[in-house]
Write a protein that holds these residues in place. Sequence first.
Motif, short mmCIF file in Angstrom:
data_model
loop_
_atom_site.label_atom_id
_atom_site.label_comp_id
_atom_site.label_asym_id
_atom_site.label_seq_id
_atom_site.Cartn_x
_atom_site.Cartn_y
_atom_site.Cartn_z
N ARG A 282 1.82 9.90 -0.23
CA ARG A 282 1.22 10.47 -1.44
C ARG A 282 1.53 11.97 -1.54
NH1 ARG A 282 -3.88 8.78 -0.21
NH2 ARG A 282 -3.53 6.58 -0.67
N GLU B 92 0.68 6.21 -7.12
CA GLU B 92 -0.46 7.09 -7.44
C GLU B 92 -0.03 8.54 -7.52
OE1 GLU B 92 -3.46 6.36 -4.45
OE2 GLU B 92 -3.44 4.22 -4.96
N ALA B 93 0.77 8.97 -6.55
CA ALA B 93 1.22 10.37 -6.54
C ALA B 93 2.13 10.66 -7.73
CB ALA B 93 1.93 10.68 -5.23
N GLU C 158 -3.27 4.26 7.26
CA GLU C 158 -3.92 5.18 6.32
C GLU C 158 -3.26 6.56 6.34
OE1 GLU C 158 -6.06 4.60 3.99
OE2 GLU C 158 -6.51 2.53 4.54
N ASN D 37 2.10 1.65 -3.47
CA ASN D 37 1.00 2.10 -4.33
C ASN D 37 0.67 3.58 -4.10
OD1 ASN D 37 0.40 -0.02 -6.05
ND2 ASN D 37 -0.83 -1.09 -4.52
N ALA D 38 0.82 4.04 -2.87
CA ALA D 38 0.59 5.47 -2.59
C ALA D 38 1.61 6.31 -3.36
CB ALA D 38 0.70 5.74 -1.09
N TYR E 19 -0.06 6.32 4.28
CA TYR E 19 -0.29 6.35 2.82
C TYR E 19 -0.56 7.79 2.35
CZ TYR E 19 -1.43 1.48 4.10
OH TYR E 19 -1.43 0.23 4.65
N ALA E 20 -1.36 8.50 3.15
CA ALA E 20 -1.69 9.89 2.77
C ALA E 20 -0.43 10.76 2.78
CB ALA E 20 -2.74 10.45 3.73
N ASN F 259 0.82 -1.21 0.00
CA ASN F 259 0.00 0.00 0.00
C ASN F 259 0.86 1.26 0.00
OD1 ASN F 259 -2.30 -1.55 0.05
ND2 ASN F 259 -2.61 -1.37 2.26
N GLU F 260 1.98 1.25 0.73
CA GLU F 260 2.86 2.42 0.73
C GLU F 260 3.45 2.64 -0.67
OE1 GLU F 260 5.75 2.59 3.87
OE2 GLU F 260 4.22 2.97 5.40
#
Length: 303
Positions: free
Chosen positions: A226, A73-74, A219, A69-70, A222-223, A66-67
Amino acid sequence: MNRTKLSAQLFSLTALALLVTPGAAQQDDLKVYISADMEGVVGAVTGDQLGPGGFEYQRFREIMTNEVNAAIEAAREAGATEILVSDSHGNGENLLIERLPPDIQLVRSWPRPLMMMEGIDETFDAAIFIGYHSSTTNTEGVRAHTISSANLTAVRLNGVEMLEASINAAIAGDFGVPVVMISGDDAVVEEARRVVGDMEGAVVKWSLGFHSARTLMPEASYALIRERVGAALARLGDFQPYRMEGPVELEISFKNYMPAEVMAYLPIVERVDAHTIRFVGQDMTEISKFIAFTTRYGVGIAP
Ligand SMILES: [Zn+2]
């Protein structure tokens, strides 16, 4: 001290989330390299999270994925059209491949000549480090070590004490690629900036010791990742490649005597002291191959 830092971090996260306009600084056709380690992933503190024998390992593979993927995405939002990820922890098979986007590529397992930077070349615009940790010579940091946990007590390039992030930055630097962002605990973000220079940092936990930390929740991590990847790629022109002037002098200090004694049988290796050897390489590719050999080779390796 940690609590103050936590508040400051959370405040800046909130403030920046309000200020940053998504896509404001989009560039075309960025090519981004992401090197992912695991010790610096949010919540990871001991071997329980870091290897196949650990009771939380499967869950932390998801969190590590997930990290990454964050960051992906960014990078996409900032204009990245080509992304290469290297799974650079433990067995090199941590990231959940089916949970990564279909249009990236992934480097898996070992050995590989450029180690945690395999696949980097001069066509990349930026390198990003996710889940990193501080060096074996740092008194601070969760699972602080350099390359081979507990076997190496120091790695120096041209006389500078290295952490994995700076060795990898120097490999990227040889190809003219700057490191623009790093995530991990407070110790690695501080150390990487001190050795390499300006880069964006996402502190996802605060080290309390080698096996303890105060941590963000997944969460929030991840934010933050990003947001910091976006901030880094929005000011890409500010970052300089970290270049080691060649020929590059590598010194490795071992915990034990025997690796230094036996490696020094090679005419290309000089014994500096009981625990330390020196090797001179023409560039970081030669240095990387030498380190990979030194930390991998044993006559019983198979197949
Ligand atoms: Zn690792």
